[in-house]
Design a protein around this motif. Sequence first.
Motif, short mmCIF file in Angstrom:
data_model
loop_
_atom_site.label_atom_id
_atom_site.label_comp_id
_atom_site.label_asym_id
_atom_site.label_seq_id
_atom_site.Cartn_x
_atom_site.Cartn_y
_atom_site.Cartn_z
N HIS A 40 0.86 -1.19 0.00
CA HIS A 40 0.00 0.00 0.00
C HIS A 40 0.89 1.23 0.00
N ALA A 41 0.27 2.37 -0.29
CA ALA A 41 1.03 3.61 -0.26
C ALA A 41 1.48 3.91 1.16
N LEU A 42 2.68 4.40 1.30
CA LEU A 42 3.22 4.70 2.63
C LEU A 42 2.93 6.15 2.99
N PRO A 43 2.38 6.40 4.16
CA PRO A 43 2.13 7.78 4.58
C PRO A 43 3.43 8.46 4.94
N PRO A 44 3.41 9.78 5.04
CA PRO A 44 4.64 10.49 5.44
C PRO A 44 5.09 10.08 6.84
N ILE A 45 6.37 10.19 7.07
CA ILE A 45 6.90 9.95 8.42
C ILE A 45 6.48 11.13 9.29
N LEU A 84 2.21 2.93 12.60
CA LEU A 84 3.35 3.26 13.45
C LEU A 84 4.60 3.27 12.58
N VAL A 85 5.44 4.26 12.80
CA VAL A 85 6.74 4.32 12.13
C VAL A 85 7.83 4.25 13.19
N ALA A 176 8.44 7.42 15.58
CA ALA A 176 8.41 8.75 14.98
C ALA A 176 7.22 9.54 15.52
N GLY A 177 7.33 10.86 15.41
CA GLY A 177 6.22 11.72 15.80
C GLY A 177 6.36 12.35 17.16
N TYR A 178 7.48 12.10 17.84
CA TYR A 178 7.69 12.60 19.19
C TYR A 178 9.11 13.14 19.32
N ALA A 179 9.27 14.24 20.06
CA ALA A 179 10.61 14.71 20.37
C ALA A 179 11.33 13.67 21.20
N HIS A 180 12.62 13.48 20.95
CA HIS A 180 13.31 12.40 21.65
C HIS A 180 13.46 12.66 23.14
#
Length: 654
Positions: A40-45, A84-85, A176-180
């Motif tokens: 399937h198409a991959l969404p943006p990170i 989830l990435v 991904a999606g969170y500050a480290h």
Amino acid sequence: MFRTAALALLLTSSAALPALAQIPASQAQTPLPVPTSLPHALPPIPAPQDRDYPGTIGIVADITDVDRRIIRVTQTVPVSAGHLVLQYPKFIPGNHADTGPIQLVSGVTVTGNGQRIEWVRDTVDPHAFHLDIPAGVTSIEVKFEWLTQPDNAVWRVVMTPEMVNLQWEKALLYPAGYAHSRITFQPSVRMPAGWQYGVALDTVSFTDGLATFAPISLEHLADSPMFAGANFRRIDLDPGGRSPVHLNLVGDTPASLAASDARIEQYRDLVDQADRLFGARHFDRYDFLLGLTSRMGGIGLEHHRSSENTASPSFFTGPNPDYGARTLLPHEFVHSWNGKFRRPSDEYVANLNIPTQNSLMWVYEGQTEYWGDVLGARSGLVTKEEAIANLAEVAGFYDQQPGRQWRALQDTNNHNLLGYRTTNPWPSWMRGTGDYYREALLIWLDADTLIREATSERKSLDDFAKGFFGIEDGVWEARPYTFDDVVAALNAVHPYDWASFLRTRLDAVGPDARAPLDGIARAGYRLTYVDGLNDVEKRIQSGWANDFQYSLGFSLGANNRITGIRWGGPLFEQDIGAGWELVSIGNRTASAATLRRAVTAAKGTDRPLVMVVKRGDEFRTLSIPYHDGLRYPRLERIEGTPDRLSDILTPRRR
């Protein structure tokens, strides 16, 4: 441990960082067309946001397979249903470039509720893995191997039968999606029986070879490497001090750990002199991690609460190590203040996959190089005479460097981004990483001596260090800085046109551009060139016997191989490049000693120097019109002037 409002500004305000350092609305660009072979198409990170990742990620690094040099990782990641990435770190702190070794990651397997969950690698960024988490799965187990290398040909060796250098940023995946700073890990390490370890993490338990540590943010975990080994020694460098400081040694053999009391006292003096310089500590603990080994790859990397270094097995037990080895730990220690606590704003990124920018490396590394040498002398790790001889070598190198004709020092800050420390057959022309260390050191000496002269010795760069790096005692959350912040801090010590002072030196380029040597004269010395070195200078310029850089413009390597040809030098003008060997000088078989005698004999004459060189089956006879003799750099005292350099290198008593 916890990010203040500064991070919120970083992630949300255009005023927080220069425009180039802003995090884009989407970390990924618009995805390229997805091949039809993908399901399937991959969404943006997802771009990192200033929000907590729900739950704590457990991670166990198994480092017991030292024979096959494999590190096995198991992670337990709290999740919810949906996309989830997971990202593998790409921009490694301290490397200032995209050096995360994704090529060495293998066997990535994900399960949830006992069932496999398949992943798809991102087609634009291979450091990212896409997963679809089924309904009802609240936790996934992620397993993979880090296939560390058996030799130092491409990546450095991090595992030997005697020790392991575990670098967390190369042994984990994170969402991904969170500050480290907002992702919490609980790390554990399983190690061979009988091993001990050094790490700037708080141990919760250590039983049957399994060390478990207190939860910590991903930001700080990635900044907390471990050295573990069969031969281990831990030395208290600040007994009864305000926060623990230890020297952790691991060695190829137990004998390598035998540091004398006198050497240990020098490192205790280093801690004291750093306290007197900066006036504050920005760590709750500090652990020097030093591998004494000939079997592991070399490393010199800074961290906020530890160093990460290797040295010769005879570092403490053999002859006095070279100057660079003795000033290495002072340099790394300074980085806790400069580069980690005070951090260039364009390197203060939200996670380990946001590109770093390096516009202030001349502060990050250059001023650290300056203070590392100064603290090395103030602590007694090197003598004042050695520090002055080293400065002469630095000054001579940049006095004779032709690369400034086309490339300004400021541009060398980009060097790692152009290819991490790649080889270069023409270093004098190309310039590179070393310049924002060592040429920048000369700029900071220039600034230090200017302040001293202008204030009749009442102020110095020490005052800048205390005012800029010594703020907020006890805080170890990063405080980013910009060029304007550096200028303002200098002006607070001594009002001056510091912006122009810095820019004219950083941006100097062209045929008339010169090395920043004014600080040497203001310090009470002049750069000269001599035809023979004293014993101290020979120790510092350790390759002097084979070094003809300042005369013929090259060095002699093993088997009389010609190396390091200086662009525009006498040998360069003979149309000689890489790959040649020196066969003879006049009617004598080639050797460094023979060449030194020939250069000396030709001084002041009109006779050319005749040399035969060889490359493969090709021989060539060269006639070099050089008559100035051997030349080695030296700093000579200017009588009747203040010896500011000696004062800079003198230990502080308060």
